[in-house]
Write a protein that holds these residues in place. Structure first.
Motif, PDB file in Angstrom:
ATOM      1  N   GLU A  27      15.192  -1.315  -0.090  1.00 23.61           N
ATOM      2  CA  GLU A  27      14.553  -2.613   0.079  1.00 23.61           C
ATOM      3  C   GLU A  27      14.014  -2.646   1.560  1.00 23.61           C
ATOM      4  OE1 GLU A  27      14.743  -5.463  -1.810  1.00 23.61           O
ATOM      5  OE2 GLU A  27      15.492  -4.025  -3.378  1.00 23.61           O
ATOM      6  N   ASP A  28      14.387  -1.762   2.466  1.00 25.29           N
ATOM      7  CA  ASP A  28      13.881  -1.744   3.864  1.00 25.29           C
ATOM      8  C   ASP A  28      12.382  -1.064   3.774  1.00 25.29           C
ATOM      9  OD1 ASP A  28      16.123  -2.314   4.936  1.00 25.29           O
ATOM     10  OD2 ASP A  28      17.022  -0.468   5.205  1.00 25.29           O
ATOM     11  N   ASP A  29      11.953  -0.435   2.596  1.00 30.03           N
ATOM     12  CA  ASP A  29      10.432  -0.047   2.596  1.00 30.03           C
ATOM     13  C   ASP A  29       9.482  -1.110   2.518  1.00 30.03           C
ATOM     14  OD1 ASP A  29      11.201   2.467   2.997  1.00 30.03           O
ATOM     15  OD2 ASP A  29      11.638   2.947   0.844  1.00 30.03           O
ATOM     16  N   PHE A  30       9.856  -2.332   1.848  1.00 27.49           N
ATOM     17  CA  PHE A  30       9.235  -3.469   1.724  1.00 27.49           C
ATOM     18  C   PHE A  30       8.971  -4.558   2.746  1.00 27.49           C
ATOM     19  CE2 PHE A  30      10.544  -2.100  -2.898  1.00 27.49           C
ATOM     20  CZ  PHE A  30       9.349  -2.219  -3.491  1.00 27.49           C
ATOM     21  N   LYS A  31       9.711  -4.205   3.824  1.00 36.35           N
ATOM     22  CA  LYS A  31       9.782  -5.010   5.092  1.00 36.35           C
ATOM     23  C   LYS A  31       8.451  -5.160   5.812  1.00 36.35           C
ATOM     24  CE  LYS A  31      14.886  -5.789   5.289  1.00 36.35           C
ATOM     25  NZ  LYS A  31      15.905  -5.424   5.864  1.00 36.35           N
ATOM     26  N   ASP A  32       8.100  -3.888   6.081  1.00 35.54           N
ATOM     27  CA  ASP A  32       6.935  -3.364   7.155  1.00 35.54           C
ATOM     28  C   ASP A  32       5.772  -3.469   6.481  1.00 35.54           C
ATOM     29  OD1 ASP A  32       9.017  -3.357   8.954  1.00 35.54           O
ATOM     30  OD2 ASP A  32       8.996  -1.178   8.753  1.00 35.54           O
ATOM     31  N   GLY A  33       5.517  -4.159   5.040  1.00 36.77           N
ATOM     32  CA  GLY A  33       4.277  -3.974   4.529  1.00 36.77           C
ATOM     33  C   GLY A  33       4.218  -2.772   3.823  1.00 36.77           C
ATOM     34  N   PRO A  34       2.980  -2.607   3.119  1.00 37.05           N
ATOM     35  CA  PRO A  34       2.909  -1.583   2.054  1.00 37.05           C
ATOM     36  C   PRO A  34       2.904  -0.043   2.633  1.00 37.05           C
ATOM     37  CG  PRO A  34       0.732  -2.514   2.128  1.00 37.05           C
ATOM     38  CD  PRO A  34       1.816  -3.371   3.389  1.00 37.05           C
ATOM     39  N   GLU A  35       2.577   0.142   3.874  1.00 36.57           N
ATOM     40  CA  GLU A  35       2.296   1.320   4.353  1.00 36.57           C
ATOM     41  C   GLU A  35       3.493   2.414   4.176  1.00 36.57           C
ATOM     42  OE1 GLU A  35       2.031  -1.419   6.395  1.00 36.57           O
ATOM     43  OE2 GLU A  35      -0.376  -1.495   6.131  1.00 36.57           O
ATOM     44  N   ARG A  36       4.810   1.993   4.362  1.00 32.07           N
ATOM     45  CA  ARG A  36       5.727   2.892   3.908  1.00 32.07           C
ATOM     46  C   ARG A  36       5.839   3.293   2.547  1.00 32.07           C
ATOM     47  NH1 ARG A  36      11.013   0.783   6.928  1.00 32.07           N
ATOM     48  NH2 ARG A  36      11.881   2.716   6.608  1.00 32.07           N
ATOM     49  N   LEU A  37       5.614   2.191   1.808  1.00 30.29           N
ATOM     50  CA  LEU A  37       5.584   2.341   0.251  1.00 30.29           C
ATOM     51  C   LEU A  37       4.581   3.409  -0.061  1.00 30.29           C
ATOM     52  CD1 LEU A  37       7.283   1.630  -2.014  1.00 30.29           C
ATOM     53  CD2 LEU A  37       5.760  -0.244  -2.535  1.00 30.29           C
ATOM     54  N   TYR A  38       3.425   3.085   0.465  1.00 31.28           N
ATOM     55  CA  TYR A  38       2.291   4.371   0.136  1.00 31.28           C
ATOM     56  C   TYR A  38       2.666   5.422   0.720  1.00 31.28           C
ATOM     57  CZ  TYR A  38      -0.754   0.086  -0.905  1.00 31.28           C
ATOM     58  OH  TYR A  38      -1.306  -0.826  -1.330  1.00 31.28           O
ATOM     59  N   ARG A  39       3.289   5.795   1.640  1.00 22.37           N
ATOM     60  CA  ARG A  39       3.802   7.090   2.049  1.00 22.37           C
ATOM     61  C   ARG A  39       4.430   7.915   1.085  1.00 22.37           C
ATOM     62  NH1 ARG A  39       6.186   6.518   7.475  1.00 22.37           N
ATOM     63  NH2 ARG A  39       5.474   4.354   7.514  1.00 22.37           N
ATOM     64  N   LEU A  40       5.337   6.932   0.505  1.00 23.06           N
ATOM     65  CA  LEU A  40       6.448   7.627  -0.457  1.00 23.06           C
ATOM     66  C   LEU A  40       5.591   7.958  -1.427  1.00 23.06           C
ATOM     67  CD1 LEU A  40       9.484   4.863   0.072  1.00 23.06           C
ATOM     68  CD2 LEU A  40       9.383   7.334   0.298  1.00 23.06           C
ATOM     69  N   TYR A  41       4.489   7.061  -2.019  1.00 27.46           N
ATOM     70  CA  TYR A  41       3.734   7.370  -3.295  1.00 27.46           C
ATOM     71  C   TYR A  41       3.028   8.574  -2.975  1.00 27.46           C
ATOM     72  CZ  TYR A  41       3.579   3.437  -6.479  1.00 27.46           C
ATOM     73  OH  TYR A  41       3.822   2.368  -7.280  1.00 27.46           O
ATOM     74  N   GLU A  42       2.529   8.944  -1.817  1.00 29.89           N
ATOM     75  CA  GLU A  42       1.820  10.094  -1.561  1.00 29.89           C
ATOM     76  C   GLU A  42       2.622  11.259  -1.490  1.00 29.89           C
ATOM     77  OE1 GLU A  42      -0.408   9.021   1.974  1.00 29.89           O
ATOM     78  OE2 GLU A  42      -1.704   7.832   0.920  1.00 29.89           O
ATOM     79  N   GLN A  43       3.839  11.286  -1.027  1.00 28.55           N
ATOM     80  CA  GLN A  43       4.909  12.275  -0.792  1.00 28.55           C
ATOM     81  C   GLN A  43       5.202  12.586  -2.447  1.00 28.55           C
ATOM     82  OE1 GLN A  43       6.046  13.932   1.688  1.00 28.55           O
ATOM     83  NE2 GLN A  43       6.815  15.416   0.215  1.00 28.55           N
ATOM     84  N   VAL A  44       5.629  11.651  -3.307  1.00 30.41           N
ATOM     85  CA  VAL A  44       5.825  12.133  -4.539  1.00 30.41           C
ATOM     86  C   VAL A  44       4.708  12.778  -5.446  1.00 30.41           C
ATOM     87  CG1 VAL A  44       6.449  11.104  -6.966  1.00 30.41           C
ATOM     88  CG2 VAL A  44       7.698  10.313  -4.725  1.00 30.41           C
ATOM     89  N   GLY A  45       3.342  12.260  -4.826  1.00 33.93           N
ATOM     90  CA  GLY A  45       2.209  12.739  -5.534  1.00 33.93           C
ATOM     91  C   GLY A  45       2.035  14.215  -4.999  1.00 33.93           C
ATOM     92  N   TYR A  46       2.197  14.536  -3.781  1.00 31.19           N
ATOM     93  CA  TYR A  46       2.274  15.977  -3.193  1.00 31.19           C
ATOM     94  C   TYR A  46       3.114  16.844  -3.945  1.00 31.19           C
ATOM     95  CZ  TYR A  46      -0.877  14.202   0.259  1.00 31.19           C
ATOM     96  OH  TYR A  46      -1.839  13.557   0.927  1.00 31.19           O
ATOM     97  N   ASN A  47       4.375  16.326  -4.276  1.00 31.45           N
ATOM     98  CA  ASN A  47       5.552  16.993  -4.913  1.00 31.45           C
ATOM     99  C   ASN A  47       4.905  17.790  -6.301  1.00 31.45           C
ATOM    100  OD1 ASN A  47       7.010  17.101  -2.752  1.00 31.45           O
ATOM    101  ND2 ASN A  47       8.364  15.423  -3.577  1.00 31.45           N
ATOM    102  N   CYS A  48       4.350  16.567  -6.830  1.00 34.86           N
ATOM    103  CA  CYS A  48       3.803  16.878  -8.344  1.00 34.86           C
ATOM    104  C   CYS A  48       2.708  17.991  -8.137  1.00 34.86           C
ATOM    105  CB  CYS A  48       3.255  15.612  -9.016  1.00 34.86           C
ATOM    106  SG  CYS A  48       4.480  14.300  -9.412  1.00 34.86           S
ATOM    107  N   PHE A  49       1.901  17.916  -7.203  1.00 34.86           N
ATOM    108  CA  PHE A  49       0.922  18.891  -7.118  1.00 34.86           C
ATOM    109  C   PHE A  49       1.678  20.433  -6.797  1.00 34.86           C
ATOM    110  CE2 PHE A  49      -2.106  15.548  -5.660  1.00 34.86           C
ATOM    111  CZ  PHE A  49      -2.787  15.596  -7.006  1.00 34.86           C
ATOM    112  N   ILE A  50       2.540  20.210  -5.857  1.00 31.59           N
ATOM    113  CA  ILE A  50       3.359  21.659  -5.568  1.00 31.59           C
ATOM    114  C   ILE A  50       3.942  22.070  -6.867  1.00 31.59           C
ATOM    115  CG2 ILE A  50       5.150  22.705  -4.187  1.00 31.59           C
ATOM    116  CD1 ILE A  50       4.583  20.714  -2.173  1.00 31.59           C
ATOM    117  N   ALA A  51       4.638  21.209  -7.591  1.00 26.90           N
ATOM    118  CA  ALA A  51       5.002  21.724  -8.813  1.00 26.90           C
ATOM    119  C   ALA A  51       3.847  22.377  -9.919  1.00 26.90           C
ATOM    120  CB  ALA A  51       6.023  20.632  -9.746  1.00 26.90           C
TER     121      ALA A  51
END
Length: 74
Positions: free
Chosen positions: A24-48
C-alpha cells in the motif's frame, strides 16, 4: 514467453499488476515507485529468458557431442 513478459512489464502493462509485488505504501508517492517495481520484475524475466537460452544452447552442444562420440566408438 519470458522475453515477451519482460517487454510488457517494462511498458507497465496494467493487466500484469497482480504479478507485481507491491504494498500500500507504493501507491502513496505516485506512480514512480510502482514503475520501478514493474521494471524490476521485467528485468527478472529478461534474466530468466537469457538463462533458458544459455542452458538450451549448452544442452544442444552436449547432445551433439554425445552423438558424435557414438559414431567414433564403433
Amino acid at each position: 514467453m519470458l522475453a515477451l513478459l519482460g517487454i510488457f512489464f517494462n511498458v507497465h502493462s496494467a493487466v500484469l499488476i497482480e504479478d507485481v509485488p507491491y504494498t500500500e505504501d507504493d501507491f502513496k508517492d505516485g506512480p514512480e515507485r510502482l514503475y520501478r517495481l514493474y521494471e524490476q520484475v521485467g528485468y527478472n524475466c529478461f534474466i530468466a529468458a537469457a538463462l533458458y537460452l544459455l542452458l538450451g544452447g549448452f544442452s544442444l552442444c552436449q547432445g551433439r557431442l554425445h552423438k558424435r562420440k557414438e559414431y567414433l566408438v564403433r
